[in-house]
Design a protein around this motif. Structure first.
Motif, PDB file in Angstrom:
ATOM      1  N   THR A   1       0.911  -1.122  -0.039  1.00 57.31           N
ATOM      2  CA  THR A   1       0.008  -0.099  -0.022  1.00 57.31           C
ATOM      3  C   THR A   1       1.065   1.277   0.003  1.00 57.31           C
ATOM      4  O   THR A   1       2.007   1.088   0.485  1.00 57.31           O
ATOM      5  CB  THR A   1      -0.862   0.106   1.135  1.00 57.31           C
TER       6      THR A   1
ATOM      7  N   THR B   1       0.010   5.496   0.551  1.00 55.23           N
ATOM      8  CA  THR B   1      -0.846   6.485   0.987  1.00 55.23           C
ATOM      9  C   THR B   1      -0.344   7.990   1.144  1.00 55.23           C
ATOM     10  O   THR B   1       0.787   7.994   1.493  1.00 55.23           O
ATOM     11  CB  THR B   1      -1.574   5.998   2.180  1.00 55.23           C
TER      12      THR B   1
ATOM     13  N   THR C   1      -5.007   6.177  -1.678  1.00 54.86           N
ATOM     14  CA  THR C   1      -4.263   5.003  -1.357  1.00 54.86           C
ATOM     15  C   THR C   1      -4.041   4.154  -2.924  1.00 54.86           C
ATOM     16  O   THR C   1      -5.251   3.715  -3.236  1.00 54.86           O
ATOM     17  CB  THR C   1      -4.632   4.247  -0.167  1.00 54.86           C
TER      18      THR C   1
ATOM     19  N   ARG D   1      -2.854   0.166  -3.718  1.00 54.97           N
ATOM     20  CA  ARG D   1      -2.605  -1.082  -3.073  1.00 54.97           C
ATOM     21  C   ARG D   1      -2.555  -2.052  -4.161  1.00 54.97           C
ATOM     22  O   ARG D   1      -3.024  -2.089  -5.202  1.00 54.97           O
ATOM     23  CB  ARG D   1      -3.898  -1.153  -2.097  1.00 54.97           C
TER      24      ARG D   1
ATOM     25  N   SER E   1      -6.962   4.594   3.452  1.00 54.15           N
ATOM     26  CA  SER E   1      -6.198   3.480   3.789  1.00 54.15           C
ATOM     27  C   SER E   1      -7.140   2.491   4.552  1.00 54.15           C
ATOM     28  O   SER E   1      -6.264   1.269   4.790  1.00 54.15           O
ATOM     29  CB  SER E   1      -4.776   3.748   4.416  1.00 54.15           C
TER      30      SER E   1
END
Length: 220
Positions: free
Chosen positions: A49, A51, A93, A95, A128
């Protein structure tokens, strides 16, 4: 032979976990996280991830919107976001995940999933969060995702060319793609007298998910 199998069942099982976090890597209060796990059944899980504040994606002066009133003037997209109400709190975010969901004891199958996605929300915490309900303020966000799922029915113990699963599971087996866009809002008890024990106020949540091409499923 039975005593040997019993002894083997009593052997300890090992689980491995490792993770890394990079804070403020680009100088924009961003957070990058990566984790890798192998559980007790030797099933691997990989997660990534990244962010950051939404405006920081457009801090480069090359990204600009030209005003129709004055073609010679331009306003950076990041400045436009910052000029919005609480625009500095907006977060994004990015991912990517690789995971295996083991349903062999409940529906006789395993799901191998690989997915990527981008979520934009009215806060970096909300963008997130896996569960936006934990946010302290009102949450609003939009989430784009593309995932590949491969359903593998459980094989028969003595006849490996046969499946030990229901016909519905076998019919759904194999790979499939899902491409979706989800919009969601949650008041999270912001307009109540108490978030965890409310006695007065208004609270609600809702959302909609749209799936379609280039995926294999379509729904609203």
């Amino acid at each position: 032979a039975s005593s040997s199998s019993s002894a083997a069942g009593m052997l300890p099982k090992v689980q491995f976990e490792t993770s890394a976090s990079l804070i403020n890597l680009t100088g924009m209060t961003d957070l990058t996280q990566c984790s890798y796990t192998i559980d007790q059944t030797s099933t691997p899980t990989l997660s990534f991830t990244h962010t950051r504040p939404l405006f920081s994606l457009f801090h480069n002066s090359a990204s600009a919107i030209v005003s129709s009133d004055d073609p010679d003037s331009s306003t950076a997209i990041g400045d436009t976001i910052l000029s919005m109400d609480n625009g500095s709190k907006y977060g994004v975010t990015i991912r990517a995940d690789i995971d295996t969901l083991d349903y062999e004891h409940t529906r006789s199958s395993k799901d191998h999933i690989q997915s990527v996605g981008i979520k934009i929300a009215n806060s970096t915490t909300g963008s997130s969060a896996v569960n936006p309900a934990i946010s302290e303020d009102v949450y609003a966000g939009i989430d784009w995702s593309l995932s590949h799922r491969d359903i593998i029915p459980r094989r028969h113990k003595s006849l490996p060319y046969l499946c030990d699963a229901s016909q519905d599971i076998i019919a759904c087996g194999g790979p499939s793609w899902k491409h979706s866009l989800t919009s969601e809002y949650r008041l999270n008890g912001f307009y109540t007298d108490s978030k965890f024990n409310p006695t007065a106020g208004v609270d609600s949540y809702g959302g909609v998910e749209v799936a379609g091409p280039p995926g294999d499923v379509g729904f609203l």
